[in-house]
Enzyme design. Structure first.
Site, PDB file in Angstrom:
ATOM      1  CD  GLU A 183      12.644 -12.649 -45.800  1.00  0.00           C
ATOM      2  OE1 GLU A 183      12.612 -13.341 -44.780  1.00  0.00           O
ATOM      3  OE2 GLU A 183      13.220 -12.983 -46.852  1.00  0.00           O
ATOM      4  CG  ASP A 184      11.360  -6.884 -46.463  1.00  0.00           C
ATOM      5  OD1 ASP A 184      11.941  -7.920 -46.829  1.00  0.00           O
ATOM      6  OD2 ASP A 184      10.303  -6.468 -46.962  1.00  0.00           O
TER       7      ASP A 184
END
Ligand code: MN
Length: 712
Positions: free
Chosen positions: A79-80
């Site tokens: 996600e990051d």
């Protein structure tokens, strides 16, 4: 200031239940994540890696397996930091990558939807999306740590996360029997959402605790004495009420703070089941038990596997609630499903009795369905949760729709509204155009595109899974078929009557009734519908109407083939009851005839089609047709092209069709040798003239030696 927790600290903890090899894998995941998050900071100013490390720690306390811990370390990497799932699979194996991917998907959902009102469905969807329940455990630990460190977040975000925690995550933890995690989430959520109320209650609790301390210690002492006197092992814990539960009791059960707090609650943890009952006897001999308050959840565990003895005593002028259980029961009561993994992973640490019991946890849930008490609903839920046979998808506005698994966009459309289903022509899944037959998956956003006047396609019946969609489609098709059969039947009958030199309006009701009776149908409409469906011949019905004396030989009337003078006009868009033959693929401009197909209406053939009957009787049954003048629809036609093999000739062929505004539906090389090839083409054209243009273009290609239209 305390030192930042380290992976070595964690490794030490893990050494109590994992082997070195597995601990090293967890270490490796840590270093990978540390590098991936390099330079990222949390709102608190801490390095980002402190977060996944803390999440892994929470799971280590639950003694979860090394894969869950690795997934915890890596849970924000996709996600990051944009590292793809494949890369994780290569580094850490498919299982870990799947877990991380599952957690990422749950995280994305939080950002996308604002359907707070449907918390219940959200909980279910969350669970349905996670095939592997460990995804939920990682997500719960992630949420717990985020809640513990919510302070530095801006107000709005804190409110949103706290609400979501209370609505979605705490109930999920509760459903999975993870009592400790659930109450911590609830208390943290409650304190962030209502800081003033939380402060007031906790102040009041502390004050009360002070004034109660003496009596609590006295009771505890008496209990302890009694156990020692009888030589029973056991530690006695005072039980604290949680802020959130106090608040809810005050709010929803209309109880006063003092009513709630005026209960003295203890838990006695002992070694064996046998000890539990002995201790029960001991405490009952100390103070009188209140009738009707004793519960034996050891012999009759609760649906979520909870086991304990409950009793309430009256002594020292107060009510004393006592729970008695073993260490293992305590562990399961606190950690629920997480306890399952703990015991499963390290069977050497526990007795085989424990092992077997925890293994039965999930199975037991199912078996206990028969037991008729209020836990039935719980079991129903858990069944759905752990064995999802439902999917949850979003409408474009964020509403959640619950559908059976395998449901398609058509099912979705009918679930929203029958009118939407009936008018559906296409759909978007997560904003991309998709097929109406594609099975949906939990978490997708589905948008149905409708068109005024659109109708359900009979082919939908082959893939819809919901009863609502099926019956709606059937209903519309039936209605439509009836309307179309009446229209076609009337057209055909009028034409036949014309051949007898009369008109439908000239036939009296009496005549109609005689023919209706003779044919044993319910109404004249049914008769006409039968003609449209191809179940009756228009010519015979017309003759009966004209002669008015069915059964008798009709007088010889007019021309033998009365139809020739008045062909029926067709447009090609008549609907269900008029179809084009797939053998000869007629197009506008071709001379065509209609064949009535019993029950299915009319099939239009080219009049030179080899499938048509050749005998006079058969030919007499054909309906003569003519094309309407202004047809804009496209019809497919098959071409066979013989050509010399050359580089790029297929592209040249496709180009020629395009230049003549034709659409290619299919192109295939049928047969070829070193020099020559045969190409089969299916092209869309709007009529004979258009076809001629396409063929001329193709013929102009130098390599093409021969071209003809194929009719089977
Ligand atoms: Mn996280």
């Amino acid at each position: 200031m305390s030192a930042e927790p380290t992976v070595e600290g964690l490794a030490q903890e893990l050494s109590t239940y994992l082997d070195t090899n597995r601990i090293n894998q967890v270490r490796r995941a840590y270093y990978y994540a540390e590098q991936a998050h390099e330079g990222q900071m949390r709102k608190s100013g801490d390095r980002y890696i402190t977060h996944p490390l803390a999440v892994a720690r929470i799971l280590a306390e639950l003694k979860l397996d090394h894969q869950s811990l690795m997934a915890a370390m890596l849970h924000d990497v996709i996600e990051d930091t944009g590292i793809p799932k494949d890369a994780l699979a290569e580094q850490f194996g498919e299982d870990v990558a799947e877990l991380v991917d599952g957690v990422s998907k749950l995280t994305q959902i939080e950002f996308r939807s604002r359907a707070e009102a449907q918390a219940e469905n959200f909980q279910k969807m969350t669970l349905a999306m996670a095939r592997d329940i460990r995804v939920i455990l990682v997500k719960l630990a992630d949420r717990l740590h985020n809640m513990r460190t919510l302070g530095p977040m801006p107000y709005e975000k804190r409110q949103r996360i706290a609400t979501e925690t209370l609505d979605i995550y705490a109930p999920i933890a509760n459903r999975l029997g993870m009592h400790s995690l659930c109450t911590e989430l609830e208390d943290l959520g409650f304190s962030s959402l209502y800081p003033m109320r939380a402060k007031y209650i906790s102040k009041a609790v502390n004050k009360l605790r002070g004034s109660h301390r003496e009596i609590i210690e006295e009771i505890r002492g008496k209990l302890q004495e009694k156990l020692e006197e009888r030589g029973l092992p056991g530690r006695i814990l005072g039980r604290e009420k949680h802020l959130n539960s106090i608040y809810n009791k005050m709010k929803f059960k209309q109880k006063s703070f003092h009513e709630i707090m005026d209960v003295y609650a203890f838990r006695i943890i002992t070694d064996t089941e046998d000890d539990c009952y002995r201790i029960l006897g001991a405490v009952h001999s100390l103070y009188k038990p209140l009738p009707g308050r004793f519960k034996d959840y050891i012999a009759m565990p609760k649906a979520n596997g909870y086991q304990s003895l409950h009793t309430t005593l009256f002594g020292m002028h107060v009510n004393i609630e006592i729970q008695i259980r073993t260490e293992e029961m305590e562990h399961i009561a606190n950690n629920g499903i997480a306890a399952h993994w703990m015991y499963k992973n390290e069977p050497s640490n526990v007795t085989s009795v424990n092992q077997a019991r925890v293994d039965r946890w999930v199975k037991g849930l199912m078996e206990m369905r028969e037991r008729a008490d209020d836990s039935l609903e719980f079991i129903e839920h858990v069944k759905v949760d752990l064995f999802p046979d439902e999917i949850y998808v979003f409408t474009p506005k964020g509403r959640i729709m619950e559908l059976p698994s395998g449901a398609t966009p058509v099912d979705f459309a009918y679930a929203i509204h029958t009118d939407i289903g009936n008018a559906a022509v296409a759909c978007r899944i997560n904003r991309n155009l998709a097929s109406l037959s594609q099975p949906l998956q939990s978490g997708q956003t589905v948008e149905i595109i409708t068109a005024p006047g659109a109708r359900p396609n009979p082919a939908w019946l082959s893939f819809v899974v919901t009863g609502k969609a099926r019956s709606s489609i059937r209903h519309v098709l039936k209605t439509q078929k009836r309307a179309e059969s009446l229209e076609l039947g009337r057209t055909l009958l009028k034409k036949s009557l014309k051949g007898f030199g009369t008109r439908l309006s000239e036939i009296s009701d009496g005549q109609k009734q005689i023919v209706v009776n003779h044919n044993q149908v319910n109404s004249f409409d049914d008769l006409i519908s039968d003609i449209g469906l191809g179940n009756r011949m228009a010519y015979l019905v017309a003759r009966q109407l004209v002669t008015g004396a069915p059964g008798e030989e009709p007088p010889v009337v007019q021309a033998e083939r009365p139809t020739e003078r008045s062909p029926v006009t067709i447009r090609g868009t008549e609907g269900l009851l008029v179809k084009f033959a797939s053998c000869c693929k007629p197009i506008p401009g071709d001379p065509v005839v209609g064949v009535m197909d019993s029950g299915n209406g009319m099939v239009i053939h080219s009049d030179t089609c080899s499938r048509l009957p050749e005998d006079d009787e058969g030919r007499a049954r054909l309906t003569h047709l003519k094309w309407a003048k202004d047809i804009n629809d496209e019809f497919s036609v098959e071409l066979r092209v013989e050509l010399e093999r050359q580089r790029g000739v297929i592209a040249e062929l496709a180009n020629a069709v395009a230049m003549a505004d034709g659409n290619i539906e299919r192109i295939s090389v049928e047969d070829q040798n070193a020099k020559f090839g045969i190409v089969s083409l299916v092209v869309h054209v709007n009529g004979r003239k258009h076809l001629a243009r396409v063929m001329r273009r193709i013929r102009n290609i130098r390599a093409v030696t021969h071209i003809n239209r194929v009719r089977h």
